[in-house]
Design a protein around this motif. Structure first.
Motif, mmCIF file in Angstrom:
data_model
loop_
_atom_site.group_PDB
_atom_site.id
_atom_site.type_symbol
_atom_site.label_atom_id
_atom_site.label_comp_id
_atom_site.label_asym_id
_atom_site.label_seq_id
_atom_site.Cartn_x
_atom_site.Cartn_y
_atom_site.Cartn_z
ATOM 1 N N GLY A 1 -2.641 -1.798 -6.247
ATOM 2 C CA GLY A 1 -4.093 -1.810 -6.206
ATOM 3 C C GLY A 1 -4.799 -1.280 -7.433
ATOM 4 N N ALA A 2 -5.686 -0.295 -7.191
ATOM 5 C CA ALA A 2 -6.478 0.257 -8.290
ATOM 6 C C ALA A 2 -5.595 0.923 -9.335
ATOM 7 C CB ALA A 2 -7.504 1.251 -7.748
ATOM 8 N N LEU A 3 -4.523 1.562 -8.912
ATOM 9 C CA LEU A 3 -3.621 2.195 -9.881
ATOM 10 C C LEU A 3 -3.009 1.143 -10.807
ATOM 11 C CD1 LEU A 3 -2.202 4.787 -10.866
ATOM 12 C CD2 LEU A 3 -0.409 4.328 -9.174
ATOM 13 N N TYR A 4 -2.627 0.020 -10.246
ATOM 14 C CA TYR A 4 -2.066 -1.092 -11.022
ATOM 15 C C TYR A 4 -3.080 -1.592 -12.055
ATOM 16 C CZ TYR A 4 0.029 -5.856 -11.526
ATOM 17 O OH TYR A 4 0.580 -7.032 -11.987
ATOM 18 N N ASN A 5 -4.309 -1.826 -11.609
ATOM 19 C CA ASN A 5 -5.335 -2.347 -12.518
ATOM 20 C C ASN A 5 -5.744 -1.319 -13.569
ATOM 21 O OD1 ASN A 5 -5.494 -4.907 -11.294
ATOM 22 N ND2 ASN A 5 -6.829 -4.099 -9.688
ATOM 23 N N MET A 6 -5.801 -0.053 -13.185
ATOM 24 C CA MET A 6 -6.129 1.005 -14.148
ATOM 25 C C MET A 6 -5.044 1.102 -15.214
ATOM 26 S SD MET A 6 -7.431 3.649 -11.215
ATOM 27 C CE MET A 6 -7.276 5.159 -12.180
ATOM 28 N N GLY B 1 11.640 -2.594 -3.960
ATOM 29 C CA GLY B 1 10.891 -1.919 -5.012
ATOM 30 C C GLY B 1 9.911 -0.933 -4.414
ATOM 31 N N ALA B 2 9.571 0.087 -5.167
ATOM 32 C CA ALA B 2 8.567 1.059 -4.752
ATOM 33 C C ALA B 2 7.191 0.573 -5.159
ATOM 34 C CB ALA B 2 8.861 2.418 -5.379
ATOM 35 N N HIS B 3 6.204 0.841 -4.298
ATOM 36 C CA HIS B 3 4.831 0.378 -4.519
ATOM 37 C C HIS B 3 3.897 1.595 -4.452
ATOM 38 C CE1 HIS B 3 1.986 -2.795 -4.959
ATOM 39 N NE2 HIS B 3 1.555 -2.844 -3.712
ATOM 40 N N PRO B 4 3.965 2.480 -5.446
ATOM 41 C CA PRO B 4 3.152 3.699 -5.399
ATOM 42 C C PRO B 4 1.681 3.399 -5.653
ATOM 43 C CG PRO B 4 4.289 3.546 -7.502
ATOM 44 C CD PRO B 4 4.809 2.420 -6.660
ATOM 45 N N GLY B 5 0.817 4.087 -4.934
ATOM 46 C CA GLY B 5 -0.619 3.873 -5.089
ATOM 47 C C GLY B 5 -1.374 5.168 -5.186
ATOM 48 N N LEU B 6 -2.677 5.057 -5.229
ATOM 49 C CA LEU B 6 -3.537 6.235 -5.254
ATOM 50 C C LEU B 6 -3.584 6.868 -3.860
ATOM 51 C CD1 LEU B 6 -6.501 4.815 -7.364
ATOM 52 C CD2 LEU B 6 -4.735 6.408 -8.132
ATOM 53 N N PRO B 7 -3.841 8.173 -3.770
ATOM 54 C CA PRO B 7 -3.919 8.851 -2.468
ATOM 55 C C PRO B 7 -5.233 8.515 -1.770
ATOM 56 C CG PRO B 7 -4.368 10.417 -4.215
ATOM 57 C CD PRO B 7 -3.982 9.128 -4.892
ATOM 58 N N ASP B 8 -5.313 7.307 -1.227
ATOM 59 C CA ASP B 8 -6.570 6.778 -0.707
ATOM 60 C C ASP B 8 -6.288 5.884 0.491
ATOM 61 O OD1 ASP B 8 -9.216 5.937 -0.412
ATOM 62 O OD2 ASP B 8 -9.030 4.381 -1.938
ATOM 63 N N LEU B 9 -5.833 6.486 1.586
ATOM 64 C CA LEU B 9 -5.478 5.716 2.763
ATOM 65 C C LEU B 9 -6.682 4.963 3.320
ATOM 66 C CD1 LEU B 9 -3.072 5.148 4.675
ATOM 67 C CD2 LEU B 9 -3.849 7.068 6.075
ATOM 68 N N ALA B 10 -7.855 5.613 3.330
ATOM 69 C CA ALA B 10 -9.051 4.976 3.889
ATOM 70 C C ALA B 10 -9.467 3.747 3.088
ATOM 71 C CB ALA B 10 -10.202 5.971 3.949
ATOM 72 N N GLY B 11 -9.262 3.786 1.792
ATOM 73 C CA GLY B 11 -9.643 2.665 0.936
ATOM 74 C C GLY B 11 -8.504 1.750 0.581
ATOM 75 N N PHE B 12 -7.334 1.940 1.226
ATOM 76 C CA PHE B 12 -6.147 1.112 0.988
ATOM 77 C C PHE B 12 -5.762 1.106 -0.492
ATOM 78 C CE2 PHE B 12 -3.635 -2.939 1.246
ATOM 79 C CZ PHE B 12 -2.764 -2.531 2.238
ATOM 80 N N GLY B 13 -6.079 2.186 -1.189
ATOM 81 C CA GLY B 13 -5.679 2.300 -2.589
ATOM 82 C C GLY B 13 -6.373 1.362 -3.536
ATOM 83 N N ARG B 14 -7.462 0.745 -3.084
ATOM 84 C CA ARG B 14 -8.142 -0.242 -3.921
ATOM 85 C C ARG B 14 -9.438 0.282 -4.522
ATOM 86 N NH1 ARG B 14 -6.559 -5.357 -0.051
ATOM 87 N NH2 ARG B 14 -4.553 -5.783 -1.069
ATOM 88 N N ARG B 15 -9.703 1.560 -4.360
ATOM 89 C CA ARG B 15 -10.887 2.170 -4.962
ATOM 90 C C ARG B 15 -10.465 2.975 -6.187
ATOM 91 N NH1 ARG B 15 -13.587 4.871 0.385
ATOM 92 N NH2 ARG B 15 -11.575 5.967 0.354
ATOM 93 N N THR B 16 -11.159 2.760 -7.288
ATOM 94 C CA THR B 16 -10.848 3.466 -8.523
ATOM 95 C C THR B 16 -11.086 4.968 -8.340
ATOM 96 O OG1 THR B 16 -11.424 1.552 -9.860
ATOM 97 C CG2 THR B 16 -11.416 3.686 -10.969
ATOM 98 N N MET B 17 -10.138 5.771 -8.814
ATOM 99 C CA MET B 17 -10.270 7.222 -8.797
ATOM 100 C C MET B 17 -10.122 7.745 -10.217
ATOM 101 S SD MET B 17 -7.927 8.132 -5.443
ATOM 102 C CE MET B 17 -8.295 9.883 -5.526
#
Length: 259
Positions: A120-125, A68-84
């Motif tokens: 991460g944050a994309l999932y929760n958003m 499966g694909a696991h797309p996230g936010l463009p946030d490598l430093a925050g591991f995609g867990r910071r809300t954008m």
């Protein structure tokens, strides 16, 4: 919880993988692939890189694990867990971009992409914001209507998937605490991420057997229906947790199989 509820006969066990990048190794993907039935592979935004993606796809195909694909936010430093702050158009475009990247590797290796699970944050958003959920669902459907969209059980994302004609998979978490409203407890709260494999195994069995978990904030039973249960691959206890979860489910009479 009502232990008299009918037990779920079959459930998928998934893990987030392919999250290494450059000189950094995150997670023991090789060991996890002997335990789980589905893998959600990072697509280069929150984690992963081309070499990692290719190797992860090859390993999944060699072990017979659904990709499966696991797309996230463009946030490598925050591991995609910071809300954008992103718009629905942003969500649509970043989803298609990342699916396209992973899908190319899967096709090149002779496999097929089976599902999509935001990270991460994309999932929760997307779980809480119907307009983002709808944009992600539309993006997945445009790439391939045969894909399954995985989202937090009872949230906006599975509903959006069904609305656009996709197969939706409700997901629950073995290694995360829940709030009384059915959302995941924020990671910064003490106890929100389980370090005990036994605790995670007990919660997974409760989800499959009783369709419920105990809320961290109130102790009340929270109804949770799940087609798939996640163990986070980046946790230092991921392999031990996944083994304990699978053992508990199988000893409880639940078959483990990909979506």
């Amino acid at each position: 919880m009502d232990s008299a509820m009918p037990q779920q006969a079959q459930i998928d066990l998934n893990a987030d993988m392919g999250e290494s990048f450059g000189a950094y190794t995150i997670g023991d993907d090789e060991a996890l692939l002997d335990i789980v039935t589905s893998a959600n592979l990072a697509c280069g935004f929150h984690a992963g890189d081309p070499a990692t993606m290719r190797r992860a796809v090859q390993r999944c195909l060699a072990k017979g694990v659904a990709i499966g694909a696991h797309p996230g936010l463009p946030d490598l430093a925050g591991f995609g867990r910071r809300t954008m702050q992103i718009t629905p158009d942003d969500a649509y475009e970043l989803t298609i971009y990342q699916l396209g990247a992973l899908q190319a590797f899967v096709k090149a290796e002779g496999g097929s992409l089976r599902h999509v699970k935001p990270h991460g944050a994309l999932y929760n958003m997307a779980a809480a914001r119907p307009e983002l959920a709808e944009a992600i669902a539309r993006a997945v459907a445009r790439v391939s209507p045969e894909l399954t969209l995985v989202g937090l059980a009872g949230s906006a994302l599975p509903r959006a998937a069904e609305a656009v004609g996709l197969r939706a998979a409700d997901e629950a978490f073995a290694d995360r605490a829940y709030a009384a409203d059915g959302s995941l407890a924020p990671r910064h709260m003490p106890g929100a991420v389980y370090e005990s494999a036994a605790q995670a195994a007990a919660q997974a069995l409760s989800i499959a057997r009783d369709g419920a978990v105990r809320a961290m904030d109130s102790g009340a039973a929270v109804r949770v229906r799940a087609d798939t249960i996640c163990v986070h691959g980046d946790s230092p206890h991921a392999v031990a947790t996944a083994r304990a979860v699978r053992r508990a489910l199988e000893e409880g009479g639940c078959a483990i199989a990909a979506l």
